[in-house]
Write a protein that holds these residues in place. Structure first.
Motif: not given
Lengths: 342, 287, 278
Positions: C20-23, C26, C29, C35, C231, C234-235, C238, C242
């Protein structure tokens, strides 16, 4: 001191008491049966002896060792499962050899012992088959050989023949009894089938609600049930309350306890056919309510003074069955009426 | 006579109803495959039959390295994922049934996280000015300063990420093939935990492990979006090379791309056949 | 035993952290004002989402994605239900072929599919390269394995031949039996596979990029192009993507559970649907 001693063993599952300070003792070389309805705790007791379930209290002694808290593999206990539990990736030979291999024994010795066992259980020629290629009966023979080869101090059998059909089941019961006598191995057999228990056991422990309801030789248990539970479970006894029985025979009894009468000791005849009863028996009148054909016996259900009695009659002639509502006489031998303690 | 006509008209009607599906399957599945197969045996101008495209693919060091890299990253990421998943999936089977269901639902959710969004998330975390990259720099954690997301090690990291949930989902049901009573029987016959796993547990689940590995391998071999989004055409992978050969306007060489695609397909078929062969070797009881 | 269970839970927790770290990163972010050199973002904002949904280009991309996916899924489901109905009732001999062709796309990575499709449709009589029609055709094939399995399984669950015989004995004609009896019964199962297919296509990048990349910008293409520009924006893409897929899966899960009448036993040894090639 006895060979295997279960001393006040208690086991709970999620707060429900399954074994309630159960105690029993087994002698070396005996084949005993734990007999009881499903859920009575008999299988749990077996698993506690094997160490597959931990006990919540009490002690288990085997051959003078306290094994209560030993790991299963250090107890010297073997087990045969209802589902056989054969290793599917191994041949018959490899399955039977497994226990000896775990002991680190030499191949030559193992081969000789496996051959012995395969002959004992009559599986010659099947050494290279895989479990899935065998019938249920054959699989259970392999399971038996696999657990006997390591010569455990006691062999536990958890309803081993349940999944088999009646014919093979009967055959394996006899074979098991022979093998047990030949090997002198101590065995504890769990079943809910009273006929099976009566056939194979040296002694029977009837288990109910986590305790021993009665123990003894098969004949004792069958002819002298100690409680209503045992009477009903073992032999389809007619169980009557004291007052019911008094009404039936028209004589006052000394105790107010319940009574049990086996269906096959009651003699049945058509009205007035045989004159009067003897001194040692009661004679009562009744009417046939229904009749069941049970192979070699006919079971009549007879109503008499608002009591229902089952009467078994040998089915020795084809046209002797009586119809509904036929009036009959019943003769009950006095010494066959058992007073129950509970 | 009338019955026969009824029969024929009924058949016509049935065939007619199946026509749309047949057309779609033929047009967008079979035709392209056949076209690609034919193309791979043609010269660049498409006029002459040749094995030249395959010779180029297998002789040119550039493409050879791409094939080698693809095989390596697929084997490596599948291996890491299957080892980790073998443990995690087993641990999951030891939870209470309710928790098992919840855990698998969440794993299933992360299994959808792949391709461009995944590459992007990793760029945010570990890219040149990624959150963790800068944090590690400030904290002076030098071990991570060597790490480059846009290199081999970064690619492996991301591949492992998208292989892991798939591996767990595929391995989880396999453990239910081991019956609890086998373990009990083995222990009663004197086997230790380790001996049980070596003698019974592993052999029983081995076909499942091998099968899962081959699916993971195929999954990584065919992966394009993740690698492309992360390193563009800079990193030399078979799928990225095929992509470059069909999309580049100047360098487009569709016939060579077809040959490479055929080789990729062959590697997938090989993985499948190896799987079946291994299964027969390992489990003699499953004939 | 207890210690082992703790170890198991710890290992599983670690796995979740990793997965879950990448989620989480994101997501944070996407709601951060600024940040780049702190442990946590300096401030929180929803402005990136507002900006995103005010971006005409994004909204257009979203529309294109929804259009292409809906047409492909709708067409596929309609064709699949009718074809499987006919095959399993009248032409059971064809079942094996249908299965082979329907499952084949699962074994074909997108990049291989793209090579063949470009070859056939970029020139000659069928030059539809770069149009949405080629994309829909390709999508149609991509989801074949999912719709085939879903439809076939629901037809098996209701025991189609027996169901139709029963309806006919009660006086219904075949078409009536199909619409009044079969369709309502298989609909939940079919819906599940439709939702699954939809989420697969929503995340499709490879075929889209090769077949129509420059001409028909979908959400995935949009993300790819703007990834290195902003970024934060785009976050937001994503996370929105999701969340959408999450909702689809959730609805499918609930539908599936209802369909199976809450039989929770089928978790054990359950084979999961496989995700698509990335």
């Amino acid at each position: 001191m006895s060979y295997l001693i279960i001393d006040k063993v208690t086991k709970k599952f999620d707060g429900t008491v399954v074994l309630n300070e159960i105690s029993l003792a087994v002698e070396r070389g005996e084949l005993v049966t734990l007999l009881g309805p499903s859920g009575c705790g008999k299988s749990t007791l077996l698993r506690c002896i094997a160490g597959l379930n931990e006990v919540d209290g009490g002690r288990i002694l085997l051959n003078d060792r306290d094994i209560t808290y030993l790991a299963p593999r250090k107890r010297g206990v073997g087990m045969v499962f209802q589902s056989y539990a054969l290793f599917p990736n191994m041949t018959v030979y490899e399955n039977i050899a497994f226990g000896l291999k775990m002991q680190g024994l030499k191949g030559g010795y193992i081969a000789a012992r496996v051959k012995e066992m395969i002959d004992l259980v009559g599986l010659g020629g099947k050494e290279k088959s895989y479990p899935r290629e065998l019938s249920g009966g054959q699989q259970q023979r392999v399971a038996l050989a696999r657990s006997m080869i390591v010569e455990p101090d006691v062999l536990l059998l958890d309803e081993p023949f349940n999944a088999l059909d009646a014919k093979i089941r009967k055959m394996l019961q006899m074979e098991l009894k022979n093998i047990q006598k030949k090997s002198g191995m101590t065995m504890i057999f769990v079943t809910h089938d009273q006929e099976e228990a009566l056939t194979i056991s040296d002694r029977i422990f009837v288990i109910n609600e986590g305790r021993v309801a009665q123990s003894g030789k098969p004949l004792e248990i069958y002819s002298q049930p100690a409680s209503e539970f045992v009477a009903r479970f073992i032999g389809n006894f007619n169980v009557l309350k004291g007052e019911e029985f008094e009404r039936l025979v028209g004589e006052p009894l000394i105790s107010g306890k319940s009574l049990a009468i086996r269906p096959e000791v009651i003699k049945l005849s058509l009205n007035g056919e045989n004159g009067k009863g003897h001194n040692g028996s009661w004679r009562i009148k009744g009417k046939v309510v229904s009749v069941f054909l049970k192979g070699n016996i006919l079971r009549y259900r007879v109503r008499s003074k608002d009591c229902i009695l089952d009467v078994d009659v040998l089915n020795n002639s084809l046209d002797c069955s009586l119809n509904y509502d036929t009036s009959v006489d019943l003769v009950i031998p006095k010494d066959e009426v058992k007073v129950l303690n509970l | 006579m009338r019955a026969k006509w009824a029969h024929i008209s009924k058949n016509l009607w049935l065939t007619g109803a199946l026509f749309p599906l047949a057309v779609m399957i033929f047009g967008f599945e079979l035709l392209p495959i056949m076209g690609m197969l034919i193309d791979s045996f043609r010269t660049d101008d498409g006029n002459v039959w040749t094995l030249g495209q395959y010779i180029t693919a297998l002789k040119n060091p550039y493409y050879l390295v791409a094939i080698k890299n693809s095989l390596l990253i697929s084997l490596l990421s599948s291996f890491i994922a299957i080892v980790v998943a073998a443990f995690v999936a087993y641990f999951i089977t030891r939870l209470k049934p309710k928790s098992q269901e919840a855990v698998l639902t969440y794993v299933n959710l992360t299994a959808n996280f792949a391709g461009v969004p995944l590459a992007f998330a990793y760029i945010i975390m570990l890219g040149n000015s990624g959150l963790f990259t800068i944090l590690f720099q400030r904290w002076g954690l030098d071990i991570f300063s060597e790490f480059d997301l846009y290199s081999w090690s970064g690619l492996v990291l991301v591949y492992v990420y998208f292989q892991l949930p798939l591996a767990i989902l595929l391995l989880y049901p396999i453990y239910f093939e081991i019956k609890e009573q086998w373990r009990e029987a083995a222990h009663l016959l004197g086997a230790s935990d380790m001996q049980f796993w070596l003698q019974v547990g592993l052999p029983v689940i081995m076909p499942g492990l091998v099968g899962t590995f081959s699916i993971l391998f195929a999954n990584a071999m065919g992966a394009y979006a993740t690698a492309y989004a992360l390193v563009g055409s800079n990193y030399n992978l078979l799928s990225v090379r095929i992509g470059a050969l069909i999309s580049g306007d100047v360098y487009a060489r569709p016939h060579l791309a077809s040959a490479l695609a055929m080789l990729l397909a062959l590697s997938l078929i090989a993985a499948m056949l190896t799987n079946e062969y291994m299964m027969r070797r390992i489990r003699r009881d499953l004939k | 035993m207890k210690e082992k269970r703790t170890l198991h839970r710890f290992a599983i927790a670690l796995m979740f952290l990793y997965l879950f770290m990448p989620l989480i990163a994101t997501f944070l972010y996407s709601i951060a004002t600024d940040w780049y050199d702190t442990v946590l973002p300096k401030g929180l904002t929803l402005s990136w989402y507002v900006k995103l949904f005010q971006d005409v280009r994004f909204v257009a991309a979203l529309g294109r994605t929804l259009f292409a996916c809906s047409v492909a899924v709708g067409l596929n489901i309609a064709v699949m239900v009718v074809s499987l109905f006919i095959v399993s009732l009248y032409l059971p001999k064809l079942e094996r072929f249908l299965q082979a062709f329907a499952m084949l796309p699962y074994a074909i990575p997108g990049v291989i599919g793209a090579v063949g499709l470009i070859k056939v449709y970029s020139s000659g009589p069928l030059a539809i390269s770069g149009t949405v029609w080629l994309l829909i055709g390709a999508y149609f094939v991509v989801i074949l394995p999912y719709t085939y399995q879903g439809t076939r399984n629901s037809m098996r669950t209701v025991d189609l031949p027996q169901l139709v015989s029963a309806a006919e004995l009660l006086g219904a004609s075949k078409p009536k039996a199909f619409f009044k009896v079969v369709l309502p019964n298989i609909l939940p199962g079919v819906m599940v596979s439709a939702l699954l297919s939809f989420s697969v296509l929503f995340g499709e990048f490879v075929l889209t990029n090769f077949l129509v990349g420059g001409y028909y910008e979908t959400v995935q293409i949009y993300l790819m192009r703007r990834m290195r520009e902003s970024g934060h924006l785009s976050s937001a893409v994503v996370i929105s993507y999701y969340l959408f897929v999450f909702c689809l899966s959730w609805i499918a899960l609930k539908l599936g559970q209802n369909f199976k009448n809450g039989n929770s036993d089928n978790l054990r040894g359950k084979k999961y649907e496989l995700p698509h090639y990335r």
